[in-house]
Design a protein around this motif. Structure first.
Motif, PDB file in Angstrom:
ATOM      1  N   LEU A  51      53.088  38.317  39.613  1.00 53.69           N
ATOM      2  CA  LEU A  51      53.001  38.913  40.945  1.00 53.69           C
ATOM      3  C   LEU A  51      52.756  40.418  40.853  1.00 53.69           C
ATOM      4  O   LEU A  51      51.958  40.980  41.610  1.00 53.69           O
ATOM      5  CB  LEU A  51      54.277  38.633  41.731  1.00 53.69           C
ATOM      6  N   TYR A  52      53.432  41.067  39.922  1.00 56.14           N
ATOM      7  CA  TYR A  52      53.266  42.511  39.736  1.00 56.14           C
ATOM      8  C   TYR A  52      51.833  42.834  39.315  1.00 56.14           C
ATOM      9  O   TYR A  52      51.201  43.757  39.852  1.00 56.14           O
ATOM     10  CB  TYR A  52      54.258  43.009  38.687  1.00 56.14           C
ATOM     11  N   LYS A  53      51.308  42.078  38.365  1.00 55.89           N
ATOM     12  CA  LYS A  53      49.935  42.312  37.900  1.00 55.89           C
ATOM     13  C   LYS A  53      48.925  42.019  39.005  1.00 55.89           C
ATOM     14  O   LYS A  53      47.918  42.713  39.136  1.00 55.89           O
ATOM     15  CB  LYS A  53      49.640  41.443  36.679  1.00 55.89           C
ATOM     16  N   LEU A  54      49.220  40.989  39.816  1.00 56.31           N
ATOM     17  CA  LEU A  54      48.331  40.657  40.937  1.00 56.31           C
ATOM     18  C   LEU A  54      48.282  41.817  41.929  1.00 56.31           C
ATOM     19  O   LEU A  54      47.208  42.197  42.404  1.00 56.31           O
ATOM     20  CB  LEU A  54      48.815  39.388  41.634  1.00 56.31           C
ATOM     21  N   ALA A  55      49.431  42.400  42.226  1.00 51.56           N
ATOM     22  CA  ALA A  55      49.488  43.511  43.178  1.00 51.56           C
ATOM     23  C   ALA A  55      48.688  44.707  42.690  1.00 51.56           C
ATOM     24  O   ALA A  55      48.137  45.468  43.487  1.00 51.56           O
ATOM     25  CB  ALA A  55      50.942  43.924  43.415  1.00 51.56           C
ATOM     26  N   ALA A  56      48.615  44.869  41.368  1.00 53.42           N
ATOM     27  CA  ALA A  56      47.913  46.018  40.806  1.00 53.42           C
ATOM     28  C   ALA A  56      46.399  45.856  40.865  1.00 53.42           C
ATOM     29  O   ALA A  56      45.662  46.843  40.744  1.00 53.42           O
ATOM     30  CB  ALA A  56      48.356  46.242  39.364  1.00 53.42           C
ATOM     31  N   LYS A  57      45.921  44.614  41.053  1.00 52.01           N
ATOM     32  CA  LYS A  57      44.472  44.411  41.000  1.00 52.01           C
ATOM     33  C   LYS A  57      43.846  43.949  42.314  1.00 52.01           C
ATOM     34  O   LYS A  57      42.638  44.074  42.488  1.00 52.01           O
ATOM     35  CB  LYS A  57      44.132  43.413  39.894  1.00 52.01           C
ATOM     36  N   VAL A  58      44.640  43.411  43.256  1.00 49.16           N
ATOM     37  CA  VAL A  58      44.029  42.874  44.470  1.00 49.16           C
ATOM     38  C   VAL A  58      43.812  43.966  45.516  1.00 49.16           C
ATOM     39  O   VAL A  58      44.537  44.957  45.568  1.00 49.16           O
ATOM     40  CB  VAL A  58      44.884  41.758  45.112  1.00 49.16           C
ATOM     41  N   THR A  59      42.788  43.769  46.322  1.00 48.84           N
ATOM     42  CA  THR A  59      42.556  44.585  47.519  1.00 48.84           C
ATOM     43  C   THR A  59      42.144  43.631  48.623  1.00 48.84           C
ATOM     44  O   THR A  59      41.607  42.549  48.365  1.00 48.84           O
ATOM     45  CB  THR A  59      41.429  45.611  47.300  1.00 48.84           C
ATOM     46  N   LYS A  60      42.401  43.998  49.863  1.00 46.52           N
ATOM     47  CA  LYS A  60      42.041  43.123  50.983  1.00 46.52           C
ATOM     48  C   LYS A  60      40.546  42.897  51.055  1.00 46.52           C
ATOM     49  O   LYS A  60      40.075  41.843  51.469  1.00 46.52           O
ATOM     50  CB  LYS A  60      42.554  43.722  52.287  1.00 46.52           C
ATOM     51  N   GLU A  61      39.772  43.944  50.627  1.00 49.47           N
ATOM     52  CA  GLU A  61      38.318  43.828  50.704  1.00 49.47           C
ATOM     53  C   GLU A  61      37.790  42.839  49.664  1.00 49.47           C
ATOM     54  O   GLU A  61      36.974  41.976  49.966  1.00 49.47           O
ATOM     55  CB  GLU A  61      37.668  45.201  50.497  1.00 49.47           C
ATOM     56  N   LYS A  62      38.257  42.975  48.407  1.00 50.03           N
ATOM     57  CA  LYS A  62      37.730  42.147  47.321  1.00 50.03           C
ATOM     58  C   LYS A  62      38.499  40.836  47.153  1.00 50.03           C
ATOM     59  O   LYS A  62      37.970  39.857  46.643  1.00 50.03           O
ATOM     60  CB  LYS A  62      37.751  42.934  46.013  1.00 50.03           C
ATOM     61  N   THR A  63      39.768  40.830  47.556  1.00 53.63           N
ATOM     62  CA  THR A  63      40.577  39.620  47.417  1.00 53.63           C
ATOM     63  C   THR A  63      41.314  39.363  48.730  1.00 53.63           C
ATOM     64  O   THR A  63      42.523  39.611  48.845  1.00 53.63           O
ATOM     65  CB  THR A  63      41.591  39.774  46.266  1.00 53.63           C
TER      66      THR A  63
END
Length: 342
Positions: A51-63
């Motif tokens: 979850l921590y790694k996901l938060a570091a890479k996701v954005t509303k625009e791209k994900t």
């Protein structure tokens, strides 16, 4: 903020790391939202780290479907870095709620690779490169590991088990490292000079060897970088235009400012930019960032190129930021005329 710290500690973060995350204005709300999306308040260490790694890479625009991915992590459908990376890639172009079966297939949900299958797949790869391994020994292991990691049968296998089994089979094939794998000892045998100095170097280097380019890019986050054309763009036309311009080739650049001699930190950037391109059959340009002429000298320009060559690389092109000043100026004029800049 205290509430966020407590929430983030439940993921398995240390107190200091949780405090740092809570103070990050970009990361904190994203991570908080993902935790909320799972509907859970306590997590295993693996789930928390995903979850921590996901938060570091996701954005509303791209994900745009980050919450869906978080729920899949929380429920255990996604349990590895590889699966989460596949999920973010899938969701950047598709709505997982519209076709959950396609999502599961793309992310390896429910796929279990047994220890026997891992062993057999690795044995097959090592057998295919056996002659090279016997000739080059441990110097060729990086390439062999890269081939193992790209094996379709192991795509969703536990990466820890794959690495352990690979190491075990490599050891069984090659035996422990010896003088043939010791660069210092090899130099000593070849030159037969300065025996005391060579002996000291041999002692210092025993047990390790320089990493190959292949091994550098076969493990870790850098091994999971998107392939050419897979980086999401605002418009599909931009991806098509990019592929036309690059010919589908990896093209990187090393952009130093020639205002001083390079230091040890630059070695990492040089090896990553030139090495990544070389490993993937691409090219790397040397682009001098000559935007501050008062601090720049020709001696630095010459030294930078010399060091790159000393490290074993050759630039595809040698470019300068100043080559594009007129183009940048013309683009600025266009933006101003269209009311998009002032």
């Amino acid at each position: 903020m205290d509430g966020l710290i407590t929430k983030f500690e439940a993921l398995g973060l240390t107190a200091d790391k949780a405090k740092e995350a809570a103070g990050n204005k970009k990361l904190a709300p994203t991570l908080d939202g993902l935790i909320t999306a799972t509907g859970q308040s306590s997590f295993s260490k693996n789930t928390g780290m995903l979850l921590y790694k996901l938060a570091a890479k996701v954005t509303k625009e791209k994900t745009p479907h980050g919450d869906y991915i978080a729920q899949a992590i929380g429920s255990g459908r996604l349990g590895s870095d590889e699966q989460v990376s596949a999920a973010t890639k899938f969701c950047s172009k598709n709505d997982p709620t519209a076709d959950e079966k396609a999502f599961d297939a793309a992310c390896g949900v429910g796929v279990v690779v047994s220890d026997a299958e891992i062993s057999a797949a690795i044995a097959g790869v090592l057998d295919s490169v056996k002659d090279t391994l016997l000739a080059e020994r441990y110097r060729a292991l990086g390439r062999a590991l890269g081939k193992v990691k790209s094996t379709a049968a192991l795509q969703w296998a536990d990466s820890g088990k794959v690495k352990s089994e690979f190491d075990a089979q490599a050891l069984a094939l090659l035996g422990p490292k010896d003088e043939r794998d010791d660069p210092a000892a090899a130099k000593k045998a070849a030159k037969k000079a300065a025996p005391k100095a060579a002996s000291a170097k041999s002692a210092e280097s025993r047990g390790w060897e320089p990493a190959t380019l292949e091994s550098m890019f076969a493990e870790g986050e850098i091994s999971r970088l998107h392939k050419v054309g897979e980086n999401p763009q605002i418009k599909p036309e931009l991806t098509a235009e990019h592929l036309r311009a690059t010919g589908g080739q990896v093209i990187t650049r090393f952009p130093p400012e020639p205002n001083g001699f390079l230091h040890i930190g630059h070695a990492k950037a040089i090896n990553v930019n030139f090495g990544y391109a070389k490993t993937h059959g691409g090219v790397c340009n040397l682009r001098y960032d000559d935007t501050n002429p008062e601090a720049e000298e020709q001696v630095y320009v010459d030294s930078i190129l010399e060091i790159i060559r000393w490290l074993g690389f050759e630039p595809h092109q040698v470019l300068y930021s100043s080559d594009y000043f007129q183009q940048l100026y013309d683009l600025a004029v266009q933006l101003t005329e269209r009311g998009l800049a002032y």
